[in-house]
Design a protein around this motif. Structure first.
Motif, PDB file in Angstrom:
ATOM      1  N   SER A  57       0.830  -1.215   0.000  1.00  0.00           N
ATOM      2  CA  SER A  57       0.000   0.000   0.000  1.00  0.00           C
ATOM      3  C   SER A  57       0.863   1.264   0.000  1.00  0.00           C
ATOM      4  O   SER A  57       0.496   2.275  -0.603  1.00  0.00           O
ATOM      5  N   LYS A  58       2.011   1.215   0.669  1.00  0.00           N
ATOM      6  CA  LYS A  58       2.906   2.379   0.681  1.00  0.00           C
ATOM      7  C   LYS A  58       3.381   2.705  -0.730  1.00  0.00           C
ATOM      8  O   LYS A  58       3.346   3.874  -1.150  1.00  0.00           O
ATOM      9  N   ASN A  59       3.802   1.701  -1.473  1.00  0.00           N
ATOM     10  CA  ASN A  59       4.277   1.930  -2.836  1.00  0.00           C
ATOM     11  C   ASN A  59       3.167   2.449  -3.733  1.00  0.00           C
ATOM     12  O   ASN A  59       3.392   3.317  -4.591  1.00  0.00           O
ATOM     13  N   THR A  60       1.955   1.942  -3.537  1.00  0.00           N
ATOM     14  CA  THR A  60       0.810   2.441  -4.303  1.00  0.00           C
ATOM     15  C   THR A  60       0.556   3.909  -3.989  1.00  0.00           C
ATOM     16  O   THR A  60       0.301   4.719  -4.893  1.00  0.00           O
ATOM     17  N   LEU A  61       0.626   4.267  -2.725  1.00  0.00           N
ATOM     18  CA  LEU A  61       0.428   5.662  -2.332  1.00  0.00           C
ATOM     19  C   LEU A  61       1.426   6.572  -3.047  1.00  0.00           C
ATOM     20  O   LEU A  61       1.046   7.611  -3.609  1.00  0.00           O
ATOM     21  N   PHE A  62       2.685   6.214  -3.030  1.00  0.00           N
ATOM     22  CA  PHE A  62       3.698   7.073  -3.651  1.00  0.00           C
ATOM     23  C   PHE A  62       3.483   7.201  -5.163  1.00  0.00           C
ATOM     24  O   PHE A  62       3.703   8.280  -5.735  1.00  0.00           O
ATOM     25  N   GLN A  63       3.009   6.142  -5.792  1.00  0.00           N
ATOM     26  CA  GLN A  63       2.698   6.239  -7.225  1.00  0.00           C
ATOM     27  C   GLN A  63       1.509   7.161  -7.463  1.00  0.00           C
ATOM     28  O   GLN A  63       1.534   7.993  -8.378  1.00  0.00           O
ATOM     29  N   LEU A  64       0.487   7.061  -6.631  1.00  0.00           N
ATOM     30  CA  LEU A  64      -0.705   7.892  -6.813  1.00  0.00           C
ATOM     31  C   LEU A  64      -0.414   9.364  -6.531  1.00  0.00           C
ATOM     32  O   LEU A  64      -1.006  10.249  -7.162  1.00  0.00           O
ATOM     33  N   LEU A  65       0.493   9.635  -5.596  1.00  0.00           N
ATOM     34  CA  LEU A  65       0.816  11.028  -5.276  1.00  0.00           C
ATOM     35  C   LEU A  65       1.377  11.777  -6.481  1.00  0.00           C
ATOM     36  O   LEU A  65       1.232  13.007  -6.581  1.00  0.00           O
ATOM     37  N   ASP A  66       1.964  11.065  -7.419  1.00  0.00           N
ATOM     38  CA  ASP A  66       2.482  11.705  -8.628  1.00  0.00           C
ATOM     39  C   ASP A  66       1.363  12.280  -9.496  1.00  0.00           C
ATOM     40  O   ASP A  66       1.617  13.141 -10.338  1.00  0.00           O
ATOM     41  N   TYR A  67       0.134  11.792  -9.294  1.00  0.00           N
ATOM     42  CA  TYR A  67      -1.006  12.249 -10.101  1.00  0.00           C
ATOM     43  C   TYR A  67      -1.867  13.286  -9.378  1.00  0.00           C
ATOM     44  O   TYR A  67      -2.800  13.830  -9.968  1.00  0.00           O
ATOM     45  N   ALA A  68      -1.575  13.554  -8.114  1.00  0.00           N
ATOM     46  CA  ALA A  68      -2.457  14.406  -7.299  1.00  0.00           C
ATOM     47  C   ALA A  68      -2.243  15.886  -7.589  1.00  0.00           C
ATOM     48  O   ALA A  68      -1.105  16.369  -7.600  1.00  0.00           O
ATOM     49  N   LYS A  69      -3.355  16.615  -7.787  1.00  0.00           N
ATOM     50  CA  LYS A  69      -3.290  18.076  -7.955  1.00  0.00           C
ATOM     51  C   LYS A  69      -3.091  18.758  -6.602  1.00  0.00           C
ATOM     52  O   LYS A  69      -2.392  19.764  -6.504  1.00  0.00           O
ATOM     53  N   TYR A  70      -3.765  18.239  -5.586  1.00  0.00           N
ATOM     54  CA  TYR A  70      -3.727  18.850  -4.256  1.00  0.00           C
ATOM     55  C   TYR A  70      -3.764  17.714  -3.241  1.00  0.00           C
ATOM     56  O   TYR A  70      -4.802  17.088  -3.021  1.00  0.00           O
ATOM     57  N   ALA A  71      -2.613  17.420  -2.647  1.00  0.00           N
ATOM     58  CA  ALA A  71      -2.469  16.269  -1.750  1.00  0.00           C
ATOM     59  C   ALA A  71      -2.650  16.695  -0.301  1.00  0.00           C
ATOM     60  O   ALA A  71      -1.973  17.612   0.177  1.00  0.00           O
ATOM     61  N   ILE A  72      -3.569  16.018   0.399  1.00  0.00           N
ATOM     62  CA  ILE A  72      -3.918  16.338   1.783  1.00  0.00           C
ATOM     63  C   ILE A  72      -3.461  15.192   2.672  1.00  0.00           C
ATOM     64  O   ILE A  72      -3.966  14.072   2.577  1.00  0.00           O
ATOM     65  N   PHE A  73      -2.505  15.480   3.545  1.00  0.00           N
ATOM     66  CA  PHE A  73      -1.872  14.463   4.392  1.00  0.00           C
ATOM     67  C   PHE A  73      -2.427  14.552   5.807  1.00  0.00           C
ATOM     68  O   PHE A  73      -2.203  15.525   6.518  1.00  0.00           O
ATOM     69  N   ASP A  74      -3.150  13.518   6.209  1.00  0.00           N
ATOM     70  CA  ASP A  74      -3.689  13.408   7.562  1.00  0.00           C
ATOM     71  C   ASP A  74      -2.710  12.591   8.392  1.00  0.00           C
ATOM     72  O   ASP A  74      -2.698  11.359   8.329  1.00  0.00           O
ATOM     73  N   VAL A  75      -1.870  13.272   9.157  1.00  0.00           N
ATOM     74  CA  VAL A  75      -0.889  12.579  10.004  1.00  0.00           C
ATOM     75  C   VAL A  75      -1.648  11.803  11.083  1.00  0.00           C
ATOM     76  O   VAL A  75      -2.502  12.345  11.778  1.00  0.00           O
ATOM     77  N   ASN A  76      -1.340  10.531  11.201  1.00  0.00           N
ATOM     78  CA  ASN A  76      -2.093   9.655  12.098  1.00  0.00           C
ATOM     79  C   ASN A  76      -1.110   8.688  12.737  1.00  0.00           C
ATOM     80  O   ASN A  76      -0.942   7.560  12.285  1.00  0.00           O
ATOM     81  N   LEU A  77      -0.422   9.144  13.781  1.00  0.00           N
ATOM     82  CA  LEU A  77       0.664   8.355  14.369  1.00  0.00           C
ATOM     83  C   LEU A  77       0.110   7.241  15.253  1.00  0.00           C
ATOM     84  O   LEU A  77      -0.468   7.497  16.301  1.00  0.00           O
ATOM     85  N   ARG A  78       0.315   6.011  14.816  1.00  0.00           N
ATOM     86  CA  ARG A  78      -0.106   4.836  15.559  1.00  0.00           C
ATOM     87  C   ARG A  78       1.126   3.945  15.744  1.00  0.00           C
ATOM     88  O   ARG A  78       1.496   3.187  14.846  1.00  0.00           O
ATOM     89  N   ALA A  79       1.772   4.061  16.890  1.00  0.00           N
ATOM     90  CA  ALA A  79       2.971   3.244  17.140  1.00  0.00           C
ATOM     91  C   ALA A  79       2.606   1.766  17.082  1.00  0.00           C
ATOM     92  O   ALA A  79       1.536   1.375  17.565  1.00  0.00           O
ATOM     93  N   PRO A  80       3.454   0.911  16.498  1.00  0.00           N
ATOM     94  CA  PRO A  80       4.775   1.209  15.923  1.00  0.00           C
ATOM     95  C   PRO A  80       4.752   1.404  14.417  1.00  0.00           C
ATOM     96  O   PRO A  80       5.760   1.202  13.747  1.00  0.00           O
ATOM     97  N   PHE A  81       3.597   1.826  13.865  1.00  0.00           N
ATOM     98  CA  PHE A  81       3.407   1.789  12.416  1.00  0.00           C
ATOM     99  C   PHE A  81       3.794   3.094  11.718  1.00  0.00           C
ATOM    100  O   PHE A  81       3.074   3.562  10.837  1.00  0.00           O
ATOM    101  N   TYR A  82       4.916   3.683  12.077  1.00  0.00           N
ATOM    102  CA  TYR A  82       5.391   4.833  11.312  1.00  0.00           C
ATOM    103  C   TYR A  82       6.890   5.014  11.520  1.00  0.00           C
ATOM    104  O   TYR A  82       7.436   4.618  12.549  1.00  0.00           O
ATOM    105  N   ALA A  83       7.518   5.591  10.512  1.00  0.00           N
ATOM    106  CA  ALA A  83       8.942   5.931  10.575  1.00  0.00           C
ATOM    107  C   ALA A  83       9.062   7.423  10.310  1.00  0.00           C
ATOM    108  O   ALA A  83       8.430   7.954   9.389  1.00  0.00           O
ATOM    109  N   LYS A  84       9.839   8.109  11.109  1.00  0.00           N
ATOM    110  CA  LYS A  84       9.872   9.568  11.025  1.00  0.00           C
ATOM    111  C   LYS A  84      10.443  10.072   9.700  1.00  0.00           C
ATOM    112  O   LYS A  84       9.987  11.085   9.173  1.00  0.00           O
ATOM    113  N   GLU A  85      11.414   9.351   9.147  1.00  0.00           N
ATOM    114  CA  GLU A  85      11.956   9.764   7.854  1.00  0.00           C
ATOM    115  C   GLU A  85      10.887   9.669   6.764  1.00  0.00           C
ATOM    116  O   GLU A  85      10.819  10.517   5.871  1.00  0.00           O
TER     117      GLU A  85
END
Length: 293
Positions: free
Chosen positions: A130-158
């Protein structure tokens, strides 16, 4: 109204005595649709009873499900939810589930290309597919809205930093803002200073930070806008932030002033927290009457 695509998890929130359909991107989609926007969902479900119920629910709301895949090898998502005495939720999120395996398709890329806005969260990046799909789709987005949703341990800060650089609009809660600001080396302690710090670091002109019962702050084209919140009796907080974001997006994209948008969004978020579940029915009249009190 505007054409908006939401990408990410669709699942069941499992409480001790009942289940409710949820997932932050789906909650956003449901609220966006309630304001008569043209909304599509990109996700994945299992070929099981729970998945079929979610698909019927989304279709009944007239949200486009052409890019909701039905997978044979993975079950529909379920999340165990626990509420504390104040109605705040904690989550136990099992991996992998169907929404971890959303594939890139020509149909989904065309949906994003045609949309006015593309909404996504950070939880969807916990699995490489799903991460790779997201990055591919972001290339097509006119206006990308990022909802930060930190759920440990499922995120990396980089990874969060990379997503923020790709976003045109970022939504945090105050804890998330401070955690990420600290990671990026912010010397500031003040909320507003850290908003400007993130905006400068990520070259993002539109940032919103929610503050729970104390409302929200919106940075929009170098100007700060405030709402101090509404005094309510909380039933549960599930989905209130998602409805807040959907309401804010709907107003801003459809031409409302930033101040009217944040006032409206805070009212909707409060009304959701007064009711049970992530997606209670709320009328526009109810919102307007509530915000005038």
């Amino acid at each position: 109204m505007s054409k908006i695509v939401c990408f990410g998890e669709v699942l069941w929130d499992v409480f001790p005595n009942h289940k409710k359909i949820g997932g932050a991107p789906l909650n956003v989609a449901v609220r966006l649709k309630s304001f008569n926007n043209d909304v599509a969902m990109i996700s994945a479900i299992g070929n099981d009873v729970l998945g079929k119920k979610i698909l019927k629910y989304i279709n009944d709301l007239k949200i486009n499900t052409e890019a909701v895949e039905v997978l044979e090898d993975f079950n529909t998502g379920e999340v165990a939810v626990t509420l504390n005495k104040k109605g705040a939720a904690t989550y136990k999120i099992v991996h992998p589930k169907a929404w971890d395996k959303i594939l890139f398709t020509a149909k989904s890329s065309e949906m994003v290309k045609q949309a006015d806005a593309f909404v996504f969260g950070s939880l969807i990046t916990r699995d490489a597919v799903s991460k790779n799909t997201l990055f591919q789709l972001l290339d097509y987005a006119k206006y990308a809205i990022f909802d930060v949703n930190l759920r440990a341990p499922f995120y990396a800060k980089e990874l969060l930093l990379e997503l923020m650089h790709k976003a045109n609009f970022i939504k945090f809660n105050d804890d998330e803002l401070y955690e990420i600001s600290d990671f990026l080396g912010s010397p500031f302690h003040n909320l507003e200073q850290n908003i400007h710090f993130i905006a400068e670091k990520t070259k993002t002109a539109h940032i919103c930070v929610t503050k729970g019962e104390h409302g929200a702050v919106l940075l929009y084209d170098h100007q700060l806008y405030y709402n101090s919140g509404y005094k309510i009796k909380v039933k549960d907080t599930i989905g209130s932030g998602d409805s807040f974001l959907a309401s804010l997006i709907s107003k801003l994209i459809n031409g409302a002033s930033p101040q009217k948008a944040i006032d409206f969004a805070c009212a909707v978020g409060a009304l959701v927290a007064e009711k049970e579940g992530a997606n209670p029915i709320i009328t526009e009249k109810e919102i307007l009457d509530f915000s005038r009190v």
